[in-house]
Scaffold this motif. Structure first.
Motif, short mmCIF file in Angstrom:
data_model
loop_
_atom_site.label_atom_id
_atom_site.label_comp_id
_atom_site.label_asym_id
_atom_site.label_seq_id
_atom_site.Cartn_x
_atom_site.Cartn_y
_atom_site.Cartn_z
N LEU A 1 -4.13 9.88 1.08
CA LEU A 1 -5.23 10.31 0.21
C LEU A 1 -5.56 11.79 0.41
CD1 LEU A 1 -7.84 7.41 0.10
CD2 LEU A 1 -6.03 7.97 -1.51
N SER B 1 -2.91 7.47 -6.43
CA SER B 1 -3.60 8.72 -6.06
C SER B 1 -2.74 9.95 -6.33
CB SER B 1 -4.00 8.68 -4.59
OG SER B 1 -2.85 8.65 -3.75
N TRP C 1 -12.17 3.23 -5.24
CA TRP C 1 -11.64 3.66 -3.95
C TRP C 1 -12.65 3.49 -2.82
CZ3 TRP C 1 -6.66 4.58 -2.89
CH2 TRP C 1 -5.80 4.76 -3.96
N ILE D 1 -7.89 -2.46 -5.69
CA ILE D 1 -6.58 -2.16 -6.26
C ILE D 1 -6.39 -2.79 -7.63
CG2 ILE D 1 -5.04 -4.00 -5.48
CD1 ILE D 1 -4.48 -0.29 -4.75
N MET E 1 -2.76 5.79 5.55
CA MET E 1 -3.42 5.67 4.24
C MET E 1 -4.35 6.86 3.99
SD MET E 1 -2.26 2.99 2.70
CE MET E 1 -0.67 3.43 3.47
N VAL F 1 -0.79 3.00 -3.18
CA VAL F 1 -1.74 4.07 -2.86
C VAL F 1 -1.18 5.44 -3.24
CG1 VAL F 1 -3.02 5.22 -1.01
CG2 VAL F 1 -2.96 2.72 -1.12
N SER G 1 0.82 -1.22 0.00
CA SER G 1 0.00 0.00 0.00
C SER G 1 0.85 1.25 0.00
CB SER G 1 -0.92 0.01 1.23
OG SER G 1 -1.84 -1.05 1.18
#
Length: 419
Positions: A266, A215, A278, A327, A262, A211, A207
Protein backbone atom coordinates in the motif's frame (compact mmCIF):
# COMPACT_ATOMS: atom_id res chain seq x y z
CA UNK A 1 -10.04 -0.02 -10.28
CA UNK A 2 -9.25 -1.30 -13.77
CA UNK A 3 -5.60 -0.48 -13.49
CA UNK A 4 -2.10 -1.71 -14.11
CA UNK A 5 -2.63 -4.97 -12.28
CA UNK A 6 -5.35 -6.24 -14.65
CA UNK A 7 -4.21 -8.16 -17.76
CA UNK A 8 -5.41 -7.10 -21.19
CA UNK A 9 -8.52 -9.02 -22.23
CA UNK A 10 -9.44 -9.98 -18.65
CA UNK A 11 -13.14 -9.80 -19.55
CA UNK A 12 -12.67 -12.83 -21.81
CA UNK A 13 -11.83 -14.99 -18.78
CA UNK A 14 -15.09 -14.37 -16.99
CA UNK A 15 -17.45 -17.13 -15.93
CA UNK A 16 -21.14 -16.62 -16.73
CA UNK A 17 -22.19 -13.74 -14.51
CA UNK A 18 -24.65 -15.69 -12.39
CA UNK A 19 -22.04 -18.21 -11.19
CA UNK A 20 -19.71 -15.94 -9.13
CA UNK A 21 -22.68 -13.79 -8.13
CA UNK A 22 -24.37 -16.90 -6.71
CA UNK A 23 -21.34 -17.60 -4.51
CA UNK A 24 -21.24 -13.98 -3.35
CA UNK A 25 -25.00 -13.71 -2.80
CA UNK A 26 -25.03 -16.81 -0.58
CA UNK A 27 -22.02 -15.51 1.31
CA UNK A 28 -23.60 -12.10 1.90
CA UNK A 29 -26.93 -13.71 2.85
CA UNK A 30 -25.14 -15.87 5.43
CA UNK A 31 -23.51 -12.77 6.95
CA UNK A 32 -26.71 -11.26 8.44
CA UNK A 33 -27.99 -14.78 9.14
CA UNK A 34 -24.91 -15.46 11.25
CA UNK A 35 -25.48 -12.28 13.24
CA UNK A 36 -29.13 -13.25 13.78
CA UNK A 37 -28.09 -16.65 15.11
CA UNK A 38 -25.50 -15.00 17.34
CA UNK A 39 -28.21 -12.68 18.68
CA UNK A 40 -30.55 -15.60 19.42
CA UNK A 41 -27.82 -17.65 21.12
CA UNK A 42 -26.21 -14.84 23.10
CA UNK A 43 -27.02 -16.45 26.46
CA UNK A 44 -25.51 -19.78 25.39
CA UNK A 45 -22.21 -18.51 24.00
CA UNK A 46 -20.42 -18.35 27.35
CA UNK A 47 -21.39 -21.92 28.33
CA UNK A 48 -20.66 -23.46 24.92
CA UNK A 49 -18.16 -26.31 25.22
CA UNK A 50 -18.53 -27.78 21.74
CA UNK A 51 -20.93 -30.34 20.32
CA UNK A 52 -24.10 -29.97 18.32
CA UNK A 53 -26.55 -27.14 18.67
CA UNK A 54 -27.45 -23.64 17.43
CA UNK A 55 -24.18 -22.14 18.71
CA UNK A 56 -22.17 -24.50 16.49
CA UNK A 57 -24.50 -23.61 13.62
CA UNK A 58 -23.96 -19.88 14.25
CA UNK A 59 -20.17 -20.27 14.18
CA UNK A 60 -20.23 -22.30 10.97
CA UNK A 61 -22.64 -19.88 9.31
CA UNK A 62 -19.73 -17.44 9.37
CA UNK A 63 -16.95 -19.93 8.60
CA UNK A 64 -18.43 -22.12 5.86
CA UNK A 65 -21.34 -19.87 4.93
CA UNK A 66 -19.44 -16.59 4.56
CA UNK A 67 -15.70 -17.29 4.44
CA UNK A 68 -15.56 -20.65 2.63
CA UNK A 69 -18.20 -19.65 0.06
CA UNK A 70 -16.40 -16.39 -0.72
CA UNK A 71 -13.04 -18.15 -0.98
CA UNK A 72 -14.43 -20.71 -3.45
CA UNK A 73 -16.25 -18.19 -5.61
CA UNK A 74 -13.57 -15.50 -5.60
CA UNK A 75 -10.66 -17.83 -6.38
CA UNK A 76 -12.50 -19.61 -9.21
CA UNK A 77 -13.19 -16.25 -10.89
CA UNK A 78 -10.56 -13.75 -9.78
CA UNK A 79 -7.42 -15.86 -10.16
CA UNK A 80 -7.95 -16.30 -13.94
CA UNK A 81 -9.04 -12.67 -14.35
CA UNK A 82 -6.18 -11.13 -12.36
CA UNK A 83 -3.41 -13.41 -13.64
CA UNK A 84 -4.41 -14.40 -17.17
CA UNK A 85 -4.61 -18.06 -16.16
CA UNK A 86 -6.67 -20.53 -18.16
CA UNK A 87 -9.98 -20.82 -16.34
CA UNK A 88 -11.84 -23.94 -15.27
CA UNK A 89 -14.89 -25.04 -17.24
CA UNK A 90 -18.14 -23.41 -16.06
CA UNK A 91 -19.81 -26.81 -15.60
CA UNK A 92 -17.16 -27.75 -13.04
CA UNK A 93 -17.66 -24.51 -11.10
CA UNK A 94 -21.45 -25.03 -11.21
CA UNK A 95 -20.99 -28.52 -9.74
CA UNK A 96 -18.76 -27.01 -7.06
CA UNK A 97 -21.46 -24.44 -6.29
CA UNK A 98 -24.17 -27.11 -5.98
CA UNK A 99 -22.08 -29.38 -3.75
CA UNK A 100 -20.99 -26.51 -1.54
CA UNK A 101 -24.39 -24.90 -1.06
CA UNK A 102 -26.12 -28.25 -0.48
CA UNK A 103 -23.45 -29.22 2.04
CA UNK A 104 -23.72 -25.90 3.88
CA UNK A 105 -27.52 -26.02 4.15
CA UNK A 106 -27.69 -29.64 5.29
CA UNK A 107 -24.76 -29.34 7.71
CA UNK A 108 -26.04 -26.17 9.37
CA UNK A 109 -29.52 -27.67 9.66
CA UNK A 110 -28.10 -30.79 11.27
CA UNK A 111 -26.05 -28.72 13.71
CA UNK A 112 -28.90 -26.39 14.69
CA UNK A 113 -31.46 -29.17 15.24
CA UNK A 114 -29.16 -31.72 16.93
CA UNK A 115 -29.34 -34.14 13.98
CA UNK A 116 -25.96 -35.85 13.67
CA UNK A 117 -27.07 -38.11 10.83
CA UNK A 118 -28.29 -35.17 8.73
CA UNK A 119 -25.09 -33.27 9.51
CA UNK A 120 -23.14 -36.36 8.38
CA UNK A 121 -24.69 -36.16 4.92
CA UNK A 122 -23.91 -32.47 4.81
CA UNK A 123 -20.31 -33.13 5.85
CA UNK A 124 -19.97 -35.69 3.07
CA UNK A 125 -21.10 -33.09 0.51
CA UNK A 126 -18.72 -30.51 1.96
CA UNK A 127 -15.85 -33.01 1.70
CA UNK A 128 -16.73 -33.64 -1.96
CA UNK A 129 -16.83 -29.89 -2.62
CA UNK A 130 -13.45 -29.48 -0.91
CA UNK A 131 -11.94 -32.24 -3.03
CA UNK A 132 -13.38 -30.83 -6.26
CA UNK A 133 -12.22 -27.32 -5.33
CA UNK A 134 -8.68 -28.56 -4.58
CA UNK A 135 -8.50 -30.42 -7.91
CA UNK A 136 -9.78 -27.41 -9.87
CA UNK A 137 -7.42 -25.11 -8.01
CA UNK A 138 -4.42 -27.32 -8.79
CA UNK A 139 -5.47 -27.44 -12.46
CA UNK A 140 -5.73 -23.67 -12.57
CA UNK A 141 -2.35 -23.16 -10.90
CA UNK A 142 -0.50 -25.69 -13.06
CA UNK A 143 -1.77 -24.08 -16.26
CA UNK A 144 -0.70 -20.58 -15.28
CA UNK A 145 2.83 -19.27 -15.45
CA UNK A 146 1.71 -16.03 -13.79
CA UNK A 147 0.55 -17.56 -10.51
CA UNK A 148 3.95 -18.63 -9.19
CA UNK A 149 3.78 -15.88 -6.57
CA UNK A 150 0.79 -17.47 -4.87
CA UNK A 151 1.02 -21.09 -6.01
CA UNK A 152 2.69 -22.44 -2.89
CA UNK A 153 0.37 -20.58 -0.53
CA UNK A 154 -2.71 -21.86 -2.31
CA UNK A 155 -1.49 -25.46 -2.66
CA UNK A 156 -0.64 -25.73 1.05
CA UNK A 157 -3.97 -24.06 1.84
CA UNK A 158 -5.84 -26.57 -0.33
CA UNK A 159 -4.15 -29.44 1.51
CA UNK A 160 -5.17 -27.90 4.85
CA UNK A 161 -8.74 -27.64 3.55
CA UNK A 162 -8.86 -31.34 2.72
CA UNK A 163 -7.45 -32.27 6.13
CA UNK A 164 -9.81 -29.91 7.97
CA UNK A 165 -12.82 -31.21 6.02
CA UNK A 166 -11.88 -34.85 6.67
CA UNK A 167 -11.32 -34.18 10.36
CA UNK A 168 -14.60 -32.26 10.68
CA UNK A 169 -16.47 -35.07 8.95
CA UNK A 170 -14.83 -37.66 11.22
CA UNK A 171 -15.96 -35.76 14.33
CA UNK A 172 -19.52 -35.52 13.01
CA UNK A 173 -19.61 -39.23 12.15
CA UNK A 174 -18.26 -40.00 15.62
CA UNK A 175 -21.00 -37.87 17.23
CA UNK A 176 -23.54 -39.66 15.05
CA UNK A 177 -22.25 -43.03 16.32
CA UNK A 178 -21.37 -44.18 12.81
CA UNK A 179 -17.64 -44.57 13.47
CA UNK A 180 -15.32 -44.67 16.44
CA UNK A 181 -12.90 -41.78 16.20
CA UNK A 182 -10.34 -41.15 18.91
CA UNK A 183 -7.86 -38.30 18.55
CA UNK A 184 -6.44 -35.86 21.10
CA UNK A 185 -7.96 -32.39 20.76
CA UNK A 186 -9.61 -32.89 17.34
CA UNK A 187 -11.57 -29.62 17.61
CA UNK A 188 -8.39 -27.61 18.15
CA UNK A 189 -6.65 -29.26 15.21
CA UNK A 190 -9.71 -28.80 12.97
CA UNK A 191 -10.05 -25.12 13.91
CA UNK A 192 -6.35 -24.43 13.32
CA UNK A 193 -6.30 -26.16 9.93
CA UNK A 194 -9.50 -24.44 8.81
CA UNK A 195 -8.93 -20.89 10.09
CA UNK A 196 -5.18 -20.43 9.82
CA UNK A 197 -4.34 -23.27 7.43
CA UNK A 198 -6.80 -23.10 4.55
CA UNK A 199 -8.49 -19.75 5.06
CA UNK A 200 -5.36 -18.03 6.29
CA UNK A 201 -3.08 -19.19 3.49
CA UNK A 202 -5.71 -18.55 0.84
CA UNK A 203 -6.03 -15.00 2.16
CA UNK A 204 -2.22 -14.65 2.24
CA UNK A 205 -1.85 -15.86 -1.34
CA UNK A 206 -4.94 -14.14 -2.73
CA UNK A 207 -3.85 -10.85 -1.11
CA UNK A 208 -0.62 -10.92 -3.10
CA UNK A 209 -2.72 -10.64 -6.28
CA UNK A 210 -5.72 -8.58 -5.18
CA UNK A 211 -4.08 -5.92 -2.98
CA UNK A 212 -1.48 -4.89 -5.62
CA UNK A 213 -4.13 -5.01 -8.36
CA UNK A 214 -6.72 -2.94 -6.52
CA UNK A 215 -4.23 -0.39 -5.15
CA UNK A 216 -2.11 -0.37 -8.35
CA UNK A 217 1.21 -1.27 -6.74
CA UNK A 218 4.17 -3.48 -7.67
CA UNK A 219 5.85 -3.58 -4.27
CA UNK A 220 5.39 -7.29 -3.47
CA UNK A 221 8.37 -8.96 -1.80
CA UNK A 222 8.69 -12.56 -2.99
CA UNK A 223 11.55 -13.51 -0.68
CA UNK A 224 9.66 -12.19 2.34
CA UNK A 225 6.53 -14.07 1.29
CA UNK A 226 8.45 -17.34 0.93
CA UNK A 227 9.86 -16.97 4.44
CA UNK A 228 6.39 -16.18 5.74
CA UNK A 229 4.98 -19.29 4.09
CA UNK A 230 7.74 -21.55 5.46
CA UNK A 231 7.17 -20.20 8.97
CA UNK A 232 3.39 -20.62 8.58
CA UNK A 233 3.88 -24.21 7.41
CA UNK A 234 6.12 -24.87 10.43
CA UNK A 235 3.44 -23.54 12.77
CA UNK A 236 0.77 -25.72 11.14
CA UNK A 237 2.92 -28.84 11.48
CA UNK A 238 3.51 -27.97 15.15
CA UNK A 239 -0.24 -27.45 15.66
CA UNK A 240 -1.19 -30.76 14.03
CA UNK A 241 1.56 -32.44 16.08
CA UNK A 242 -0.08 -31.23 19.29
CA UNK A 243 2.42 -28.50 20.20
CA UNK A 244 -0.36 -26.04 20.92
CA UNK A 245 1.71 -23.70 23.06
CA UNK A 246 4.50 -23.21 20.53
CA UNK A 247 2.57 -23.27 17.24
CA UNK A 248 0.68 -19.95 17.63
CA UNK A 249 3.91 -18.14 18.59
CA UNK A 250 5.50 -19.31 15.34
CA UNK A 251 2.30 -18.43 13.45
CA UNK A 252 2.42 -14.91 14.87
CA UNK A 253 5.80 -14.35 13.21
CA UNK A 254 4.35 -15.42 9.85
CA UNK A 255 1.33 -13.15 10.34
CA UNK A 256 3.54 -10.13 11.08
CA UNK A 257 5.59 -10.82 7.94
CA UNK A 258 2.39 -10.92 5.86
CA UNK A 259 1.04 -7.70 7.36
CA UNK A 260 4.38 -5.95 6.83
CA UNK A 261 4.28 -6.92 3.14
CA UNK A 262 0.68 -5.73 2.79
CA UNK A 263 1.43 -2.31 4.27
CA UNK A 264 4.56 -2.09 2.08
CA UNK A 265 2.41 -2.76 -0.99
CA UNK A 266 0.00 0.00 0.00
CA UNK A 267 2.84 2.40 0.76
CA UNK A 268 4.24 1.92 -2.74
CA UNK A 269 0.92 2.23 -4.54
CA UNK A 270 0.31 4.46 -7.55
CA UNK A 271 -3.33 5.05 -6.68
CA UNK A 272 -3.28 7.98 -4.26
CA UNK A 273 -6.85 7.76 -2.99
CA UNK A 274 -8.18 4.58 -1.43
CA UNK A 275 -11.87 4.06 -0.77
CA UNK A 276 -13.52 3.57 2.64
CA UNK A 277 -13.45 -0.21 2.20
CA UNK A 278 -9.71 -0.17 2.90
CA UNK A 279 -10.42 0.83 6.49
CA UNK A 280 -12.03 -2.52 7.23
CA UNK A 281 -9.29 -4.35 5.28
CA UNK A 282 -6.63 -2.69 7.45
CA UNK A 283 -8.71 -3.52 10.52
CA UNK A 284 -8.65 -7.16 9.45
CA UNK A 285 -4.87 -7.07 9.16
CA UNK A 286 -4.63 -5.80 12.73
CA UNK A 287 -7.05 -8.44 13.99
CA UNK A 288 -4.93 -11.30 12.59
CA UNK A 289 -2.01 -10.97 15.04
CA UNK A 290 -4.44 -10.05 17.83
CA UNK A 291 -6.27 -13.34 17.29
CA UNK A 292 -2.99 -15.24 17.53
CA UNK A 293 -2.02 -13.38 20.70
CA UNK A 294 -5.32 -14.50 22.18
CA UNK A 295 -4.68 -18.09 21.07
CA UNK A 296 -1.30 -17.88 22.79
CA UNK A 297 -3.00 -16.54 25.91
CA UNK A 298 -5.56 -19.34 25.84
CA UNK A 299 -2.86 -21.99 25.58
CA UNK A 300 -0.60 -20.55 28.27
CA UNK A 301 -3.25 -19.84 30.92
CA UNK A 302 -5.50 -22.09 32.96
CA UNK A 303 -8.67 -19.99 32.56
CA UNK A 304 -9.16 -20.55 28.82
CA UNK A 305 -12.91 -20.21 28.38
CA UNK A 306 -13.41 -16.53 27.59
CA UNK A 307 -10.04 -16.15 25.89
CA UNK A 308 -10.76 -19.06 23.53
CA UNK A 309 -14.16 -17.65 22.58
CA UNK A 310 -12.64 -14.20 22.09
CA UNK A 311 -9.84 -15.59 19.91
CA UNK A 312 -12.39 -17.34 17.66
CA UNK A 313 -14.48 -14.18 17.36
CA UNK A 314 -11.42 -12.05 16.54
CA UNK A 315 -10.10 -14.59 14.01
CA UNK A 316 -13.40 -15.22 12.21
CA UNK A 317 -15.24 -11.88 12.44
CA UNK A 318 -12.35 -9.53 13.14
CA UNK A 319 -9.84 -10.87 10.61
CA UNK A 320 -11.41 -13.09 7.93
CA UNK A 321 -14.88 -11.57 7.60
CA UNK A 322 -13.43 -8.04 7.75
CA UNK A 323 -11.08 -8.84 4.88
CA UNK A 324 -13.96 -10.32 2.89
CA UNK A 325 -16.21 -7.32 3.53
CA UNK A 326 -13.50 -4.95 2.33
CA UNK A 327 -12.29 -6.89 -0.68
CA UNK A 328 -15.76 -7.82 -1.99
CA UNK A 329 -16.69 -4.14 -2.08
CA UNK A 330 -14.01 -3.86 -4.78
CA UNK A 331 -14.42 -7.24 -6.49
CA UNK A 332 -18.18 -7.07 -7.09
CA UNK A 333 -18.23 -3.75 -9.04
CA UNK A 334 -15.04 -4.80 -10.86
CA UNK A 335 -16.54 -8.07 -12.09
CA UNK A 336 -19.79 -6.40 -13.12
CA UNK A 337 -17.78 -3.78 -15.02
CA UNK A 338 -15.91 -6.55 -16.83
CA UNK A 339 -19.21 -8.23 -17.69
CA UNK A 340 -20.31 -4.98 -19.33
CA UNK A 341 -17.01 -4.84 -21.24
CA UNK A 342 -17.47 -8.40 -22.48
CA UNK A 343 -20.84 -7.50 -24.01
CA UNK A 344 -20.17 -3.96 -25.24
CA UNK A 345 -16.38 -3.69 -25.56
CA UNK A 346 -16.32 -0.79 -23.09
CA UNK A 347 -16.22 -1.26 -19.27
CA UNK A 348 -18.24 0.92 -16.97
CA UNK A 349 -16.46 2.71 -14.15
CA UNK A 350 -16.81 0.42 -11.12
CA UNK A 351 -17.40 3.48 -8.93
CA UNK A 352 -20.63 4.10 -10.85
CA UNK A 353 -21.86 0.60 -9.99
CA UNK A 354 -21.04 0.81 -6.27
CA UNK A 355 -23.39 2.43 -3.75
CA UNK A 356 -20.85 4.78 -2.17
CA UNK A 357 -23.15 5.79 0.70
CA UNK A 358 -23.31 2.16 1.79
CA UNK A 359 -19.53 1.69 1.54
CA UNK A 360 -19.16 4.46 4.11
CA UNK A 361 -21.21 2.60 6.73
CA UNK A 362 -20.67 -1.12 6.04
CA UNK A 363 -17.10 -1.23 7.32
CA UNK A 364 -17.47 1.05 10.35
CA UNK A 365 -20.60 -0.80 11.48
CA UNK A 366 -18.83 -4.14 11.15
CA UNK A 367 -15.83 -2.87 13.11
CA UNK A 368 -18.17 -1.57 15.81
CA UNK A 369 -19.99 -4.93 15.91
CA UNK A 370 -16.73 -6.82 16.38
CA UNK A 371 -15.66 -4.42 19.12
CA UNK A 372 -18.95 -4.59 21.02
CA UNK A 373 -19.28 -8.39 20.77
CA UNK A 374 -15.67 -8.78 21.85
CA UNK A 375 -16.29 -6.58 24.88
CA UNK A 376 -19.45 -8.58 25.62
CA UNK A 377 -17.47 -11.83 25.70
CA UNK A 378 -14.87 -10.29 28.01
CA UNK A 379 -17.62 -9.03 30.35
CA UNK A 380 -19.73 -12.17 29.88
CA UNK A 381 -22.73 -9.93 29.11
CA UNK A 382 -25.38 -11.47 26.86
CA UNK A 383 -27.31 -8.22 26.41
CA UNK A 384 -24.20 -6.45 25.16
CA UNK A 385 -23.55 -9.39 22.84
CA UNK A 386 -27.06 -9.01 21.42
CA UNK A 387 -26.48 -5.30 20.90
CA UNK A 388 -23.26 -6.00 19.02
CA UNK A 389 -25.06 -8.63 16.95
CA UNK A 390 -27.70 -6.06 15.96
CA UNK A 391 -24.97 -3.70 14.77
CA UNK A 392 -23.45 -6.54 12.77
CA UNK A 393 -26.88 -7.37 11.35
CA UNK A 394 -27.28 -3.81 10.05
CA UNK A 395 -23.83 -4.01 8.47
CA UNK A 396 -24.60 -7.39 6.90
CA UNK A 397 -27.95 -6.26 5.49
CA UNK A 398 -26.31 -3.11 4.15
CA UNK A 399 -23.72 -5.21 2.35
CA UNK A 400 -26.37 -7.48 0.85
CA UNK A 401 -28.18 -4.34 -0.33
CA UNK A 402 -24.88 -3.12 -1.82
CA UNK A 403 -24.70 -6.29 -3.94
CA UNK A 404 -28.30 -5.97 -5.13
CA UNK A 405 -27.85 -2.28 -6.05
CA UNK A 406 -24.63 -3.05 -7.96
CA UNK A 407 -26.42 -5.71 -10.04
CA UNK A 408 -29.30 -3.34 -10.81
CA UNK A 409 -26.91 -0.53 -11.79
CA UNK A 410 -25.01 -2.92 -14.04
CA UNK A 411 -28.18 -3.83 -15.91
CA UNK A 412 -29.18 -0.18 -16.30
CA UNK A 413 -25.69 0.74 -17.52
CA UNK A 414 -25.73 -2.12 -20.00
CA UNK A 415 -29.09 -1.01 -21.37
CA UNK A 416 -27.82 2.56 -21.87
CA UNK A 417 -24.66 1.38 -23.65
CA UNK A 418 -26.60 -0.85 -26.04
CA UNK A 419 -28.91 1.96 -27.15
Amino acid sequence: MIGAGVPFGAEQRLLPEWIPLSFFFVSLACLPLGWILLFLQAENIASFQGGFGPVLAALHTFTIGVVLTTAFGASMQMLPVASGAAMNRPIGVILLLVLLLSGIGITLGGFAHYRPLIASWGAALLCLSALLYALMLVRLLIRSANLKLVRNHVLVGALCLLLAAALGAAMILNWAGLISFNMPNPRLVHAGLALYGFMGLIVFGFSRIMVPMLSVSDKTNDRLAIWGLLIALTSLLLWVGGFFKIAPIVALISALIHIYEMFTILKGRIRTRLGPEWTVIRFGWIMLPLSLLLVIGAQWTDNKANITELSILVAVLGWLVSFIIGILQRIVPFLLSMQIARQTGMPELPSKLAAEKLTRIIGPLHIAAVGVTGLAIIMDNSLLLQFGSLIGLVSGLSFLTFLIIAIKRKRLSLEKMKK
